[in-house]
Motif scaffolding. Structure first.
Motif, PDB file in Angstrom:
ATOM      1  N   ASN A  91       0.970  -1.183   0.124  1.00  0.00           N
ATOM      2  CA  ASN A  91       0.093   0.031  -0.188  1.00  0.00           C
ATOM      3  C   ASN A  91       0.924   1.204   0.072  1.00  0.00           C
ATOM      4  OD1 ASN A  91      -3.130  -0.090  -0.047  1.00  0.00           O
ATOM      5  ND2 ASN A  91      -2.713  -1.661   1.485  1.00  0.00           N
ATOM      6  N   VAL A  92       1.887   1.381   0.749  1.00  0.00           N
ATOM      7  CA  VAL A  92       2.699   2.543   0.888  1.00  0.00           C
ATOM      8  C   VAL A  92       3.614   2.757  -0.266  1.00  0.00           C
ATOM      9  CG1 VAL A  92       2.704   2.421   3.563  1.00  0.00           C
ATOM     10  CG2 VAL A  92       4.871   1.471   1.999  1.00  0.00           C
ATOM     11  N   THR A  93       3.754   1.749  -1.333  1.00  0.00           N
ATOM     12  CA  THR A  93       4.375   2.034  -2.409  1.00  0.00           C
ATOM     13  C   THR A  93       3.651   1.753  -3.462  1.00  0.00           C
ATOM     14  OG1 THR A  93       4.905  -0.448  -2.399  1.00  0.00           O
ATOM     15  CG2 THR A  93       6.568   0.869  -1.331  1.00  0.00           C
ATOM     16  N   LEU A  94       2.313   2.082  -3.479  1.00  0.00           N
ATOM     17  CA  LEU A  94       1.419   1.923  -4.520  1.00  0.00           C
ATOM     18  C   LEU A  94       1.830   3.052  -5.576  1.00  0.00           C
ATOM     19  CD1 LEU A  94      -1.128   0.479  -5.618  1.00  0.00           C
ATOM     20  CD2 LEU A  94      -2.330   2.285  -4.444  1.00  0.00           C
ATOM     21  N   TYR A  95       2.124   4.422  -5.092  1.00  0.00           N
ATOM     22  CA  TYR A  95       2.344   5.337  -6.118  1.00  0.00           C
ATOM     23  C   TYR A  95       3.403   5.185  -6.880  1.00  0.00           C
ATOM     24  CZ  TYR A  95       3.709   9.980  -7.816  1.00  0.00           C
ATOM     25  OH  TYR A  95       3.887  11.082  -8.456  1.00  0.00           O
ATOM     26  N   GLN A  96       4.644   4.370  -6.472  1.00  0.00           N
ATOM     27  CA  GLN A  96       5.711   3.887  -7.334  1.00  0.00           C
ATOM     28  C   GLN A  96       5.443   3.103  -8.210  1.00  0.00           C
ATOM     29  OE1 GLN A  96       5.874   4.640  -3.854  1.00  0.00           O
ATOM     30  NE2 GLN A  96       6.884   6.644  -4.069  1.00  0.00           N
ATOM     31  N   ARG A  97       4.709   2.062  -7.945  1.00  0.00           N
ATOM     32  CA  ARG A  97       4.230   0.984  -8.664  1.00  0.00           C
ATOM     33  C   ARG A  97       3.331   1.352  -9.828  1.00  0.00           C
ATOM     34  NH1 ARG A  97       1.638  -3.177  -6.322  1.00  0.00           N
ATOM     35  NH2 ARG A  97       1.311  -2.306  -4.359  1.00  0.00           N
ATOM     36  N   ILE A  98       2.472   2.219  -9.398  1.00  0.00           N
ATOM     37  CA  ILE A  98       1.298   2.748 -10.382  1.00  0.00           C
ATOM     38  C   ILE A  98       2.368   3.583 -11.484  1.00  0.00           C
ATOM     39  CG2 ILE A  98      -0.420   4.310 -11.098  1.00  0.00           C
ATOM     40  CD1 ILE A  98      -1.866   3.503  -8.448  1.00  0.00           C
ATOM     41  N   ASN A  99       3.194   4.134 -11.202  1.00  0.00           N
ATOM     42  CA  ASN A  99       4.043   5.192 -12.103  1.00  0.00           C
ATOM     43  C   ASN A  99       5.267   4.301 -12.575  1.00  0.00           C
ATOM     44  OD1 ASN A  99       2.562   7.824 -12.013  1.00  0.00           O
ATOM     45  ND2 ASN A  99       2.669   7.349  -9.843  1.00  0.00           N
ATOM     46  N   HIS A 100       5.576   3.179 -12.345  1.00  0.00           N
ATOM     47  CA  HIS A 100       6.477   2.272 -12.636  1.00  0.00           C
ATOM     48  C   HIS A 100       7.859   3.055 -12.437  1.00  0.00           C
ATOM     49  CE1 HIS A 100       3.582   0.203 -15.196  1.00  0.00           C
ATOM     50  NE2 HIS A 100       3.101   1.448 -15.520  1.00  0.00           N
ATOM     51  N   GLN A 101       7.830   3.445 -11.186  1.00  0.00           N
ATOM     52  CA  GLN A 101       9.127   4.212 -10.522  1.00  0.00           C
ATOM     53  C   GLN A 101       9.901   2.985  -9.726  1.00  0.00           C
ATOM     54  OE1 GLN A 101       8.111   7.362  -8.214  1.00  0.00           O
ATOM     55  NE2 GLN A 101       7.337   8.464 -10.224  1.00  0.00           N
ATOM     56  N   LYS A 102      11.322   3.250  -9.570  1.00  0.00           N
ATOM     57  CA  LYS A 102      12.054   2.251  -9.095  1.00  0.00           C
ATOM     58  C   LYS A 102      11.818   2.472  -7.408  1.00  0.00           C
ATOM     59  CE  LYS A 102      16.772   0.748  -8.255  1.00  0.00           C
ATOM     60  NZ  LYS A 102      18.209   0.969  -8.622  1.00  0.00           N
ATOM     61  N   ILE A 103      11.469   1.264  -6.684  1.00  0.00           N
ATOM     62  CA  ILE A 103      11.314   1.372  -5.215  1.00  0.00           C
ATOM     63  C   ILE A 103      12.618   1.072  -4.481  1.00  0.00           C
ATOM     64  CG2 ILE A 103      10.230   0.284  -3.524  1.00  0.00           C
ATOM     65  CD1 ILE A 103       7.844  -0.521  -5.249  1.00  0.00           C
ATOM     66  N   ASP A 104      12.756   2.167  -3.759  1.00  0.00           N
ATOM     67  CA  ASP A 104      14.168   2.129  -2.827  1.00  0.00           C
ATOM     68  C   ASP A 104      13.797   1.426  -1.651  1.00  0.00           C
ATOM     69  OD1 ASP A 104      16.305   2.464  -1.172  1.00  0.00           O
ATOM     70  OD2 ASP A 104      16.709   4.407  -1.941  1.00  0.00           O
ATOM     71  N   LYS A 105      13.965  -0.050  -1.668  1.00  0.00           N
ATOM     72  CA  LYS A 105      13.419  -0.812  -0.500  1.00  0.00           C
ATOM     73  C   LYS A 105      14.167  -0.480   0.864  1.00  0.00           C
ATOM     74  CE  LYS A 105      12.714  -4.869  -3.279  1.00  0.00           C
ATOM     75  NZ  LYS A 105      12.992  -6.304  -3.494  1.00  0.00           N
ATOM     76  N   LYS A 106      15.509   0.056   0.673  1.00  0.00           N
ATOM     77  CA  LYS A 106      16.281   0.459   1.968  1.00  0.00           C
ATOM     78  C   LYS A 106      15.498   1.728   2.642  1.00  0.00           C
ATOM     79  CE  LYS A 106      20.665   2.022   4.014  1.00  0.00           C
ATOM     80  NZ  LYS A 106      22.159   2.105   3.533  1.00  0.00           N
ATOM     81  N   GLN A 107      15.032   2.551   1.697  1.00  0.00           N
ATOM     82  CA  GLN A 107      14.314   4.196   2.233  1.00  0.00           C
ATOM     83  C   GLN A 107      12.931   3.563   2.670  1.00  0.00           C
ATOM     84  OE1 GLN A 107      12.920   7.075  -0.871  1.00  0.00           O
ATOM     85  NE2 GLN A 107      14.126   8.327   0.360  1.00  0.00           N
ATOM     86  N   VAL A 108      12.137   2.591   2.069  1.00  0.00           N
ATOM     87  CA  VAL A 108      10.886   2.506   2.289  1.00  0.00           C
ATOM     88  C   VAL A 108      10.989   1.666   3.676  1.00  0.00           C
ATOM     89  CG1 VAL A 108       8.923   0.894   1.930  1.00  0.00           C
ATOM     90  CG2 VAL A 108      10.008   2.014   0.075  1.00  0.00           C
ATOM     91  N   LEU A 109      12.031   0.813   4.100  1.00  0.00           N
ATOM     92  CA  LEU A 109      12.027   0.301   5.171  1.00  0.00           C
ATOM     93  C   LEU A 109      12.512   1.304   6.373  1.00  0.00           C
ATOM     94  CD1 LEU A 109      12.134  -2.269   7.117  1.00  0.00           C
ATOM     95  CD2 LEU A 109      14.458  -2.565   6.641  1.00  0.00           C
ATOM     96  N   GLU A 110      13.178   2.227   6.069  1.00  0.00           N
ATOM     97  CA  GLU A 110      13.453   3.485   7.092  1.00  0.00           C
ATOM     98  C   GLU A 110      12.238   4.273   7.379  1.00  0.00           C
ATOM     99  OE1 GLU A 110      15.927   7.618   7.078  1.00  0.00           O
ATOM    100  OE2 GLU A 110      16.333   6.068   5.378  1.00  0.00           O
ATOM    101  N   TYR A 111      11.279   4.541   6.178  1.00  0.00           N
ATOM    102  CA  TYR A 111      10.230   5.202   6.621  1.00  0.00           C
ATOM    103  C   TYR A 111       8.943   4.468   7.409  1.00  0.00           C
ATOM    104  CZ  TYR A 111      11.669   9.102   3.241  1.00  0.00           C
ATOM    105  OH  TYR A 111      12.276   9.886   2.582  1.00  0.00           O
ATOM    106  N   LEU A 112       8.969   3.161   7.147  1.00  0.00           N
ATOM    107  CA  LEU A 112       8.382   2.383   7.898  1.00  0.00           C
ATOM    108  C   LEU A 112       8.603   2.289   9.346  1.00  0.00           C
ATOM    109  CD1 LEU A 112       8.023  -0.794   5.468  1.00  0.00           C
ATOM    110  CD2 LEU A 112       6.122   0.666   6.130  1.00  0.00           C
ATOM    111  N   THR A 113       9.865   2.355   9.536  1.00  0.00           N
ATOM    112  CA  THR A 113      10.310   2.471  10.781  1.00  0.00           C
ATOM    113  C   THR A 113      10.136   3.630  11.490  1.00  0.00           C
ATOM    114  OG1 THR A 113      12.006   0.959  10.406  1.00  0.00           O
ATOM    115  CG2 THR A 113      12.455   2.185  12.401  1.00  0.00           C
ATOM    116  N   LEU A 114      10.323   4.976  10.815  1.00  0.00           N
ATOM    117  CA  LEU A 114       9.811   5.953  11.220  1.00  0.00           C
ATOM    118  C   LEU A 114       8.210   6.144  11.593  1.00  0.00           C
ATOM    119  CD1 LEU A 114      12.030   8.473   9.196  1.00  0.00           C
ATOM    120  CD2 LEU A 114      12.001   8.254  11.613  1.00  0.00           C
TER     121      LEU A 114
END
Length: 247
Positions: A91-114
């Motif tokens: 759900n939190v990476t939906l925007y990136q996947r819809i727009n075919h953007q690369k997902i920075d998994k390390k950054q996503v994990l950092e934000y999930l932690t925050l």
């Protein structure tokens, strides 16, 4: 960088909702919109995003005129709008996947932690509490890298205790996660606690009747500091009461 709204009118099916709205939202500010019930606060946010057509007037972001649907804003509506078949991470990476953007998994994990969601990233929305659902929805909104964040009563459906916890948590986010924010709320204390500026709108058709600066505390905002803002709360209440009771 700022949002500039000039002489904005919105009429829907012959009913005037917004009338001659003139408003500037400065860069790096947290501005709250508060108004009598049904005045058109949410309509203003929808007009900014282009979801709602404007009748006349103009909207500029960083000096650039906007027209129709646009990507200048990250917008979070009242409902969390989480897709029930996707887990928190999806759900939190939906925007990136819809727009075919690369997902920075390390950054996503950092934000999930925050956001306190690291342990819940595999959970479906139905497995989350109301507060966790709203955190997920807010993070998904902020994953859109727009400099401007529009929040439409994001905590309105939560119980009082959870709502207070969410307000405290939002204030505690690190500076790198904060954006120029326009918040719609009906809660006077929430507006004071979260904002540095409060814009009071009239009853429908809504117009700006007052812009108020929130006092800057010596340290961080706290619940004790909020109690001290009783005079400001009373001022806002009187402005709203005058509009509510007007003929």
């Amino acid at each position: 960088m700022s949002i500039q709204i000039e002489h904005l009118d919105v009429t829907i099916e012959g009913l005037e909702i917004l009338k001659e709205i003139d408003l500037t939202v400065p860069k790096n500010s947290f501005t709250s919109l508060i108004a009598p019930s049904g005045a058109g606060k949410s309509t203003l946010l929808k007009a900014l995003t282009g979801v709602q057509s404007i009748t006349s007037g103009s909207i500029k972001v960083d000096g650039k005129m906007l027209s129709g649907l646009n990507t200048a804003f990250s917008y979070m509506p009242q409902e969390d709008m989480l897709l029930p078949w996707l887990d928190v991470y999806q759900n939190v990476t939906l925007y990136q996947r819809i727009n075919h953007q690369k997902i920075d998994k390390k950054q996503v994990l950092e934000y999930l932690t925050l956001f306190g969601l690291e342990e819940y990233q595999d959970f479906l929305p139905e497995q989350l509490s109301g507060g966790m659902r709203q955190r997920t929805a807010l993070l998904r909104t902020m994953m859109n890298q727009s400099h401007y964040l529009l929040l439409d009563e994001p905590f309105g459906a939560l119980d009082a205790m959870t709502r207070g916890q969410m307000q405290d948590w939002l204030l505690s986010l690190p500076e790198k996660m904060k954006r120029t924010t326009l918040l719609v709320t009906h809660d006077i204390e929430e507006a004071i606690y979260l904002s540095d500026r409060i814009v009071v709108l009239s009853k429908r058709p809504a117009r700006v009747i007052e812009e108020l600066a929130v006092p800057v505390p010596k340290g961080k905002k706290s619940r004790e500091w909020l109690i001290e803002q009783a005079p400001l709360k009373q001022t806002i209440y009187q402005l709203l009461a005058g509009e509510t009771h007007a003929e």
